[in-house]
Design a protein around this motif. Sequence first.
Motif: not given
Length: 231
Positions: A37-41
């Motif tokens: 979630a951190q990397s994709s957003e």
Amino acid sequence: MRVARIVLIVVVILGGLFVAADRVAVNLAENKAADHAQSSEGLSHKPKVSIEGFPFLTQAATGKLHDVKITAHDIAAGDGGESVRIDSFRADLHGVKLSNSFSRAVADNASGTAFITYADLTKAAPAGITVSYGGTDPSGRAMVKLAGTFLSAKLSVLSQVTVHNADSITLHAQGLPKAFTALGLESQVRKQIDFTTQLTHLPAGIALSDVSATPDGISVSATGKHVVLAN
């Protein structure tokens, strides 16, 4: 009787080992989900992911998680000039279907709340405008106060904050001082005092449903169906 006791002891031990293995598995899954979630957003801080229910391994085997809770803080604004920083965001996801080797996740339905401070609203407001809590109007509705200057004159108004196009919030002044409206300047003043700002980095499928003002900032509610969490 002794055999029964031995069987019971073995079952208890195996059950304990299963619980331990299950907890290890769920912790690994939560951590991996938070990293993704951190990397994709493009989040500056790693969110917290909590997979509810037991056992997790059984849920994973069926490809559907009953309930997932997500908490994120300090969500950076997007690239657009009309976006705003979200101080915190909490989401409750139900019926999360996993597919494509767990790389895709879609929730049957979801609800959440985003909180935005007045300091961050001020940064998103037009230049020279300060946003703060405005108390309540005669009907009891909480208001937002916008203050600044226009043509070198001080300007202070109470504004309603509402949801716009399911992904943005709008601040619209209830009324303007007669000193400006009497001169026919309402349109010019509203171009400076009224504004709309977009909330970014929310999961696809989530739509803003309501917003309310509090003494510390504004609270924005969101709901959605078939919410895409990872793809």
